[in-house]
Write an enzyme that holds these catalytic residues in place. Structure first.
Site, PDB file in Angstrom:
ATOM      1  N   SER A 162       0.808  -1.218   0.000  1.00 27.45           N
ATOM      2  CA  SER A 162       0.000   0.000   0.000  1.00 27.45           C
ATOM      3  C   SER A 162       0.842   1.268   0.000  1.00 27.45           C
ATOM      4  O   SER A 162       0.436   2.283  -0.570  1.00 27.45           O
ATOM      5  CB  SER A 162      -0.939   0.020   1.218  1.00 27.45           C
ATOM      6  OG  SER A 162      -1.934  -0.970   1.092  1.00 27.45           O
ATOM      7  N   ASP A 210      -5.340   0.963  -4.815  1.00 25.59           N
ATOM      8  CA  ASP A 210      -3.882   0.906  -4.815  1.00 25.59           C
ATOM      9  C   ASP A 210      -3.381  -0.451  -5.301  1.00 25.59           C
ATOM     10  O   ASP A 210      -2.296  -0.569  -5.855  1.00 25.59           O
ATOM     11  CB  ASP A 210      -3.326   1.226  -3.424  1.00 25.59           C
ATOM     12  CG  ASP A 210      -4.015   0.454  -2.302  1.00 25.59           C
ATOM     13  OD1 ASP A 210      -4.965  -0.315  -2.574  1.00 25.59           O
ATOM     14  OD2 ASP A 210      -3.593   0.622  -1.139  1.00 25.59           O
ATOM     15  N   HIS A 211      -4.207  -1.476  -5.109  1.00 17.40           N
ATOM     16  CA  HIS A 211      -3.897  -2.852  -5.503  1.00 17.40           C
ATOM     17  C   HIS A 211      -5.125  -3.687  -5.200  1.00 17.40           C
ATOM     18  O   HIS A 211      -6.109  -3.164  -4.663  1.00 17.40           O
ATOM     19  CB  HIS A 211      -2.698  -3.396  -4.711  1.00 17.40           C
ATOM     20  CG  HIS A 211      -2.864  -3.226  -3.230  1.00 17.40           C
ATOM     21  ND1 HIS A 211      -3.724  -3.997  -2.483  1.00 17.40           N
ATOM     22  CD2 HIS A 211      -2.328  -2.333  -2.358  1.00 17.40           C
ATOM     23  CE1 HIS A 211      -3.700  -3.606  -1.230  1.00 17.40           C
ATOM     24  NE2 HIS A 211      -2.856  -2.583  -1.131  1.00 17.40           N
ATOM     25  N   HIS A 237      -1.508  -9.429  -1.160  1.00 18.24           N
ATOM     26  CA  HIS A 237      -1.876  -8.645  -2.337  1.00 18.24           C
ATOM     27  C   HIS A 237      -1.650  -9.450  -3.616  1.00 18.24           C
ATOM     28  O   HIS A 237      -0.913 -10.428  -3.622  1.00 18.24           O
ATOM     29  CB  HIS A 237      -1.032  -7.363  -2.413  1.00 18.24           C
ATOM     30  CG  HIS A 237      -1.235  -6.433  -1.273  1.00 18.24           C
ATOM     31  ND1 HIS A 237      -0.502  -5.266  -1.118  1.00 18.24           N
ATOM     32  CD2 HIS A 237      -2.082  -6.476  -0.204  1.00 18.24           C
ATOM     33  CE1 HIS A 237      -0.890  -4.641  -0.018  1.00 18.24           C
ATOM     34  NE2 HIS A 237      -1.847  -5.359   0.547  1.00 18.24           N
TER      35      HIS A 237
END
Length: 471
Positions: free
Chosen positions: A102, A318-319, A435
């Site tokens: 992040s 952001d992802h 992630h």
């Protein structure tokens, strides 16, 4: 525009900020010149940047079905469907590979420059980078951040500060005063870092002329022309499912836009922080209710832009987190019905079960707000035996091993059992608790929103915003 029914779905100069020397990348400056400058008359007065932490494409699809009215044949369009513009890649600087954290992703979104995982708006050489919020403040605009994490968490910190590590929470909290006050509104959590034995940063904000509030009810008492810091939790806010206001991000965003509105305009960062936490937890129930809060924020911003057409709203992630899949185990179904009725997070339900003297099916059904079948209740009954076995094994560990391995907690065993039942009922799949490297959706509406169409990189978003801020 997406039809749900048919299933289709910078820089040019270097500046100095307060006590922080800010650098920029020559390649970025060249890119900005190649893009050309938007005419001054076309620049939006207000820019609202919304970051949905962890929200990959599967989350907006899941929300469409979660939000669907089963009584109609049509799958209703969501606010996300109305404003989809394209996709953005999220990879960090090469030193960190292809999967971002992040901090690196927020740095890219805030500065237009790639960096290493864990960096807070510093480049790979740990030199500070100018952020869009800092630049907006230099241009005389009011600025603010509204998050459901603590206000010195990775995303807000990347717009407000510079540090080699996102984990330096106290340093980041200190910087919000020590490096110059850069925002007029701070809403989120953070008592732990801002009200400490060694330093009370809240008092320092108050001495600098800020209002301080620590409950939602105080939002209506704010003086409009006076800056404000509002901290509503020790760390992050409660899950939307557990909060006193299940649309608390919406409530805080409304208050922030009212507080920031002025003739010179404003830049506001809004982060739906806990979508990411739901993904890390492989918790579809909390994730969908965080998405619902975000959707209500975006619906409010639609009305704000209608009344203030000189405003730009950009939303991206952001992802993506968790490798969420809507259908698992070769079973062609995803059933969100039980998610719609839930009133408490699995963590709170597990805590309630532990606090109870004995397992009671009726009470558990009330907490879940759906009825367990006999097999599912048997899974709950078996939790205690699994916990006792894990506790026995932990007692057999050496002192060194015990230090490295957390002791089992009964409430965690119940929470995991509840998550398993929910995933089975809904047929939700997960590939990781971390992630993933997939591209994320980009949404925009309002003035100059067309600038954000097509296939983008996350750094392009910051570059375009710098341009729209007159840089």
């Amino acid at each position: 525009m997406f039809s749900a029914k048919k299933y289709t779905s910078f820089f040019s100069t270097l500046t100095l900020l307060s006590a922080v020397a800010l650098t920029m990348n020559n390649a970025t400056a060249t890119d900005m010149k190649q893009q050309g400058q938007v005419k001054q008359v076309d620049l939006p007065k207000n820019i609202i940047m919304v970051v949905a932490d962890g929200m990959g494409p599967a989350y907006t699809s899941a929300y469409r079905y979660f939000n669907d009215n089963p009584a109609t044949d049509e799958i209703e369009q969501t606010v996300f469907d109305r404003h989809l513009k394209g996709l953005a890649s999220t990879y960090p600087a090469p030193v960190s590979g292809y999967v971002t954290d992040s901090a690196a992703a927020a740095t890219a979104l805030a500065t237009g420059i790639k960096t290493y995982n864990g960096a807070i708006s510093v480049d790979i050489n740990k030199k500070p980078l100018l952020t869009v919020l800092e630049w907006a403040k230099q241009q005389g605009k009011k600025t603010g951040v509204v998050v459901t994490s603590r206000i010195n968490h990775a995303t807000p910190a990347s717009y407000l500060s510079h540090n080699e590590s996102r984990r330096n929470y106290d340093q980041l909290a200190n910087s919000y005063i020590d490096n110059g006050i850069k925002a007029d509104v701070y809403f989120g959590g953070g008592w732990k870092n801002y009200i400490r034995d060694d330093r009370n940063i809240v008092n320092e904000f108050k001495q600098a002329g800020f209002q301080y509030i620590d409950s939602y009810s105080q939002l209506t008492e704010l003086v409009h022309d006076k800056p404000v810091i509002g901290l509503f939790a020790d760390l992050g806010l409660p899950w939307a499912l557990d909060d006193s206001n299940k649309h608390r991000l919406t409530l805080l965003t409304k208050a922030a836009t009212k507080q920031l509105k002025n003739e010179a305009g404003f830049f506001l960062l809004v982060e739906a922080s806990q979508i990411d936490w739901g993904g890390h937890d492989n918790n579809i129930a909390t994730a969908m209710h965080e998405m619902d809060d975000l959707a209500k924020v975006m619906e409010y911003l639609e009305s704000f832009v209608a009344e203030n057409p000189d405003t730009l709203v950009v939303l991206t992630a952001d992802h993506s987190t968790g490798g969420l899949t809507l259908a698992a185990n070769k079973d062609y179904r995803w059933n969100p019905e039980i998610l719609r009725t839930m009133q408490h997070s699995p963590a709170t339900i597990a805590k309630n079960i532990v606090a109870n003297d004995q397992l009671n099916l009726q009470e558990i059904n009330q907490w879940l707000n759906f009825d367990l079948n006999s097999k599912e209740f048997q899974q709950i009954i078996q939790v205690n035996a699994s916990y006792q076995q894990a506790t026995t094994l932990h007692l057999l560990l050496s002192a060194t091993e015990k230090t490295a391995q957390k002791a089992p907690e009964l409430k965690e065993f119940y929470r995991q059992a509840i998550l398993t039942i929910i995933d089975k009922r809904t047929n939700t799949g997960w590939t990781t608790t971390g992630h993933t490297a997939i591209d994320v959706p980009v949404f925009a509406f309002g003035k100059q929103s067309e600038q954000f169409s097509g296939q983008l990189d996350n750094t392009d978003i910051a570059k375009k915003i710098f341009t729209l801020l007159g840089k």
